[in-house]
Design a protein around this motif. Structure first.
Motif, mmCIF file in Angstrom:
data_model
loop_
_atom_site.group_PDB
_atom_site.id
_atom_site.type_symbol
_atom_site.label_atom_id
_atom_site.label_comp_id
_atom_site.label_asym_id
_atom_site.label_seq_id
_atom_site.Cartn_x
_atom_site.Cartn_y
_atom_site.Cartn_z
ATOM 1 N N GLY A 65 33.330 26.448 62.696
ATOM 2 C CA GLY A 65 33.855 26.397 64.053
ATOM 3 C C GLY A 65 33.081 27.334 64.961
ATOM 4 O O GLY A 65 32.065 27.906 64.578
ATOM 5 N N THR A 66 33.581 27.505 66.145
ATOM 6 C CA THR A 66 32.944 28.383 67.117
ATOM 7 C C THR A 66 33.592 29.766 67.074
ATOM 8 O O THR A 66 34.784 29.892 66.810
ATOM 9 C CB THR A 66 33.039 27.805 68.537
ATOM 10 O OG1 THR A 66 32.376 28.691 69.463
ATOM 11 C CG2 THR A 66 34.481 27.621 68.974
ATOM 12 N N VAL A 88 28.654 31.231 69.292
ATOM 13 C CA VAL A 88 27.876 30.358 68.419
ATOM 14 C C VAL A 88 28.837 29.459 67.646
ATOM 15 O O VAL A 88 30.046 29.675 67.631
ATOM 16 C CB VAL A 88 27.016 31.167 67.421
ATOM 17 C CG1 VAL A 88 26.056 32.092 68.154
ATOM 18 C CG2 VAL A 88 27.881 31.952 66.439
ATOM 19 N N SER A 89 28.280 28.445 67.005
ATOM 20 C CA SER A 89 29.048 27.585 66.103
ATOM 21 C C SER A 89 28.441 27.659 64.713
ATOM 22 O O SER A 89 27.213 27.692 64.554
ATOM 23 C CB SER A 89 29.045 26.126 66.576
ATOM 24 O OG SER A 89 29.849 25.973 67.723
ATOM 25 N N VAL A 90 29.311 27.683 63.712
ATOM 26 C CA VAL A 90 28.886 27.723 62.317
ATOM 27 C C VAL A 90 29.408 26.471 61.630
ATOM 28 O O VAL A 90 30.593 26.138 61.741
ATOM 29 C CB VAL A 90 29.433 28.986 61.610
ATOM 30 C CG1 VAL A 90 29.135 28.950 60.121
ATOM 31 C CG2 VAL A 90 28.838 30.237 62.239
ATOM 32 N N ALA A 275 25.314 34.876 60.479
ATOM 33 C CA ALA A 275 26.403 34.270 61.249
ATOM 34 C C ALA A 275 27.500 33.759 60.323
ATOM 35 O O ALA A 275 28.697 33.940 60.592
ATOM 36 C CB ALA A 275 25.867 33.137 62.117
ATOM 37 N N GLU A 276 27.122 33.106 59.223
ATOM 38 C CA GLU A 276 28.114 32.621 58.265
ATOM 39 C C GLU A 276 28.913 33.777 57.684
ATOM 40 O O GLU A 276 30.143 33.696 57.568
ATOM 41 C CB GLU A 276 27.420 31.858 57.133
ATOM 42 C CG GLU A 276 26.892 30.493 57.521
ATOM 43 C CD GLU A 276 26.089 29.846 56.418
ATOM 44 O OE1 GLU A 276 26.028 28.603 56.379
ATOM 45 O OE2 GLU A 276 25.513 30.578 55.579
ATOM 46 N N TRP A 277 28.230 34.846 57.318
ATOM 47 C CA TRP A 277 28.907 35.972 56.691
ATOM 48 C C TRP A 277 29.916 36.592 57.668
ATOM 49 O O TRP A 277 31.061 36.860 57.298
ATOM 50 C CB TRP A 277 27.891 37.021 56.245
ATOM 51 C CG TRP A 277 28.469 38.023 55.293
ATOM 52 C CD1 TRP A 277 28.360 38.018 53.936
ATOM 53 C CD2 TRP A 277 29.279 39.155 55.631
ATOM 54 N NE1 TRP A 277 29.060 39.078 53.405
ATOM 55 C CE2 TRP A 277 29.631 39.787 54.414
ATOM 56 C CE3 TRP A 277 29.742 39.701 56.812
ATOM 57 C CZ2 TRP A 277 30.424 40.937 54.369
ATOM 58 C CZ3 TRP A 277 30.548 40.843 56.771
ATOM 59 C CH2 TRP A 277 30.870 41.444 55.567
ATOM 60 N N GLU A 278 29.493 36.818 58.903
ATOM 61 C CA GLU A 278 30.383 37.432 59.891
ATOM 62 C C GLU A 278 31.576 36.529 60.188
ATOM 63 O O GLU A 278 32.716 37.000 60.300
ATOM 64 C CB GLU A 278 29.593 37.733 61.170
ATOM 65 C CG GLU A 278 30.365 38.513 62.203
ATOM 66 C CD GLU A 278 29.503 38.951 63.384
ATOM 67 O OE1 GLU A 278 30.047 39.068 64.496
ATOM 68 O OE2 GLU A 278 28.292 39.168 63.193
ATOM 69 N N TYR A 279 31.327 35.218 60.301
ATOM 70 C CA TYR A 279 32.396 34.256 60.559
ATOM 71 C C TYR A 279 33.403 34.250 59.408
ATOM 72 O O TYR A 279 34.622 34.272 59.621
ATOM 73 C CB TYR A 279 31.776 32.864 60.732
ATOM 74 C CG TYR A 279 32.775 31.756 60.932
ATOM 75 C CD1 TYR A 279 33.296 31.460 62.186
ATOM 76 C CD2 TYR A 279 33.195 30.981 59.849
ATOM 77 C CE1 TYR A 279 34.206 30.431 62.363
ATOM 78 C CE2 TYR A 279 34.108 29.957 60.018
ATOM 79 C CZ TYR A 279 34.611 29.676 61.283
ATOM 80 O OH TYR A 279 35.516 28.658 61.445
#
Length: 537
Positions: A65-66, A88-90, A275-279
Motif C-alpha cells: 500500500g501507500t 511512496v507505494s510498496v 522501503a519494504e522493511w520500513e513499511y
C-alpha cells in the motif's frame, strides 16, 4: 489497535505452495484463438491451473500500500536529513516472521560442507565473523566461541554476517527450498534415490547427479537425466516430445521438468528493500479502517513510549535495546527486557503484520545502497537504490545453455542494456566475459550511479559513502531507543559486519495484491460473452 497478523498469515491464501499448482485441467480454451489448452492432439500447449501460491517456508504475507516513508521520524537527533518524508507505494510481498537465527545459519554451513566437502574456501567465506564480539575493554570472549554454535543460542539471531554473506544465504535458501519442493513432489528423484538408498540400488551408490541444484539452471532444462528425473514428472503433451530414461524403456508417456509456468517453484528469497522493511516494521495496516489511518506510529507498536500498557505486562520494555549508559537489561531480580545481549528471535510481541523484533534485538541489512540524498531521486512505486542489471552468460548461443561456475550456478555478466537486445546485438556483443562493450560501444550497466555525483575515488578522503555502502535499520540490543524508529537509517560497507547487525529475508508476491478480500467490496465480473460463444461451439 487492531491486530491483523492472522489475516496476513499464509493459511488464508488461495492455495499453498505445496498444493496442486502443477495440475492442469484438460479442457479450457484460448479466448483469442479458440484452440484448446492441454490437448496433445492440437500441439500440446499446456496451461496450469491458475493459483495464488502461498508464502515460502518462514514467510508471512505483507499486503502492500501507500505510506509516507520517513514519516514516523518526529525528530532527527543526528541532523542527518537523510530520510526526508515522501509518499511512496510498496507492492505486496512476503517477509520472514523472524530474523535468521544461528540454527538457520548452521543448516546453511552444514549443507555447504555436504555439497562441497573439499572446498574449504567456500565454507570459510560463509562463516560469520564471531570476532565481532571482541571489545578491547570488555570480557566478551565467551561469545566468540559459544554464540554461533552452542545450542543455548540456537534460536538467537545470527550476527557477524556481512551484507554479501546475507545475499549469498538468500540465494542458497532459494535453491534449497525449490530442490526440496521438487523432490517431495517426485518431479526430481526423491531423497532416498538421491543418496543411493532407493530400491534396487547398492548402499551408498547414488545415481543422481552430483552437481548441486540451482533454480536457474534447472529452469533452463540443464538438470535432468537418468537418476535425476523423478517418478512423478509432469506429462509433456508436445507431439515432438519423446519418453526418456526409465520411461522410454517401459514405453511410458513423455515427461518433462517443471517450468516457471507451472507455478510450483518459489520466487527467489532476497533481502527486503529499505522501503519494504520500513513499511513492514510500521505495520500501519493494523491502524487502518476504510483506507483511513486512525493513528500513526513511532515504533512498530502503538503509543509514544517503549513500555507495555497492558495490565498483565505493564511497564515491561517492548523491545531489546539499551535504555541508557550501562543499562542493557534492567535490575537483577527483575530484569526488564529479559536480555543482556541479543534475545531469541521470537521474543516480545509481534507487530500487526505478525513480524517479531522489527525494533531492537539486531539491526537488519536491507538491499539498498546508501546515499544521503536518496529521497531526492526516487521512484514512488517500490523505491529502491542499488540496481545493477545482469544477464546469465550463455555457454552456447545456439542451444541457450547457460555457462556455470564450479558451484553449478549460472555465471552472470553486467547487462549491456535495460531493454531486450535485438538478435544482431545479442550475437554481436564484444568481450562478453567482461561486458565492457556492446557492438563496439562502451556502456555502464550500474544504475546506482544514476544522477549521482559521488566519486568512488573520494571514499575515505572526504566521504565514507560509495557503491559498497549498504543500509541497515531497526536498532539493536546495544542501541538507544531513538534507533528503534523504523525511519532511522545507517550504513556500513557490504563486506563489514557487527555484533549488532543481522538480517531477515523477503520474497516477491506474484498475482493479485489483495491478500484477504473476504468482507470487502468487490466488482463482480459478468460472464464473458466471448467465453459463452466459444463454449457453444
Amino acid at each position: 489497535m487492531k491486530r491483523i497478523s492472522i489475516v496476513f498469515t499464509t493459511g488464508l491464501l488461495v492455495l499453498g505452495l505445496f498444493g496442486t499448482a502443477c495440475k492442469s485441467k484438460s479442457g479450457g480454451a484460448s479466448t483469442k484463438t479458440g484452440w484448446k489448452y492441454n490437448d496433445k492432439y492440437n500441439g500440446g500447449f499446456q496451461v496450469a491451473k491458475k493459483v495464488k501460491p502461498g508464502a515460502g517456508p518462514g514467510l508471512i504475507a505483507i499486503e502492500g500500500g501507500t505510506f509516507v516513508m520517513g514519516g514516523s521520524l518526529d525528530q532527527d537527533l543526528s541532523y542527518e536529513f537523510d530520510n526526508v518524508r515522501r509518499r511512496v507505494s510498496v507492492a505486496s510481498f512476503y517477509m520472514d516472521e523472524t530474523e535468521v537465527s544461528n540454527v538457520d545459519w548452521l543448516e546453511y554451513l552444514y549443507d555447504l560442507r555436504q555439497k562441497f566437502p573439499n572446498d574449504r574456501e567456500l565454507y570459510y567465506n560463509a562463516l560469520p565473523d564471531t570476532l565481532v564480539w571482541r571489545r578491547p575493554l570488555s570480557y566478551n570472549e565467551p561469545y566468540v566461541d559459544n554464540y554461533l554454535r552452542h545450542p543455548a543460542y540456537q534460536d538467537y539471531p545470527v550476527v557477524g554476517v556481512t551484507w554479501e554473506q546475507a545475499v549469498a544465504y538468500c540465494e542458497w535458501r532459494t535453491d534449497h527450498v525449490n530442490e526440496g519442493i521438487l523432490r517431495e513432489r517426485g518431479i526430481l528423484a526423491d531423497f532416498k534415490t538421491k543418496t543411493g538408498k532407493g530400491k534396487g540400488q547398492a548402499a551408498g551408490a547414488s545415481t543422481a547427479s552430483a552437481e548441486p541444484f540451482n533454480t536457474d539452471i534447472y529452469l533452463n532444462g540443464q538438470i535432468r537425466g537418468e537418476g535425476v528425473d523423478g517418478k512423478r514428472m509432469i506429462k509433456d503433451l508436445s507431439p515432438n516430445a519423446q519418453a526418456s530414461g526409465a520411461g522410454a524403456k517401459k514405453g511410458g508417456a513423455p515427461t518433462r521438468p517443471a517450468r516457471l509456468e507451472d507455478g510450483i517453484l518459489t520466487p527467489p528469497y532476497r533481502l527486503p528493500s529499505e522501503a519494504e522493511w520500513e513499511y513492514a516494521a510500521l505495520a500501519l495496516a493494523g491502524n487502518t479502517e476504510y483506507e483511513n489511518i486512525n493513528d500513526g506510529k513511532i515504533y512498530p507498536w502503538n503509543g509514544l513510549g517503549v513500555r507495555s500498557a497492558k495490565q498483565s505486562t505493564r511497564g515491561l520494555i517492548m523491545a531489546n535495546f539499551k535504555r541508557g549508559q550501562g543499562d542493557n537489561m534492567g535490575t537483577g531480580g527483575y530484569l526488564n527486557d529479559k536480555a543482556d545481549i541479543t534475545a531469541p528471535v521470537k521474543s516480545y510481541i509481534p507487530n500487526d503484520f505478525g513480524l517479531y523484533n522489527m525494533a531492537g534485538n539486531v539491526n537488519e541489512w536491507v538491499r539498498d545502497t546508501y546515499r544521503k540524498l536518496s529521497f531526492e531521486d526516487f521512484e514512488d512505486f517500490n523505491p529502491f537504490r542499488g540496481n545493477q542489471y545482469v544477464n546469465k552468460r550463455l555457454a552456447d548461443r545456439n542451444t541457450g545453455v547457460y555457462a556455470k561456475d564450479k558451484y553449478g550456478k549460472p555465471i552472470k555478466d553486467a547487462a549491456p542494456s535495460r531493454k531486450k537486445q535485438s538478435w544482431k546485438e545479442l550475437n554481436g556483443a564484444v568481450d562478453s566475459a567482461k561486458n565492457t562493450a556492446i557492438a563496439g560501444k562502451p556502456f555502464d550497466p550500474d544504475m546506482r550511479g544514476f544522477r549521482d555525483t559521488v566519486n568512488a575515488k573520494l571514499y575515505g578522503t572526504s566521504t565514507l559513502v560509495n557503491d559498497q555502502s549498504k543500509v541497515y535499520k531497526g536498532g539493536s540490543w546495544n542501541d538507544r531507543a531513538y534507533w528503534l524508529n523504523p525511519a532511522t537509517r545507517r550504513f556500513m560497507q557490504q563486506d563489514e559486519s557487527s555484533a549488532e547487525v543481522g538480517f531477515r529475508c523477503a520474497m516477491n508476491m506474484v498475482g493479485t495484491a489483495e491478500i484477504n478480500p473476504k468482507g470487502k467490496p468487490q466488482f463482480r465480473q459478468p460472464p464473458s460473452k466471448a467465453a459463452k460463444s466459444l463454449s457453444k461451439k
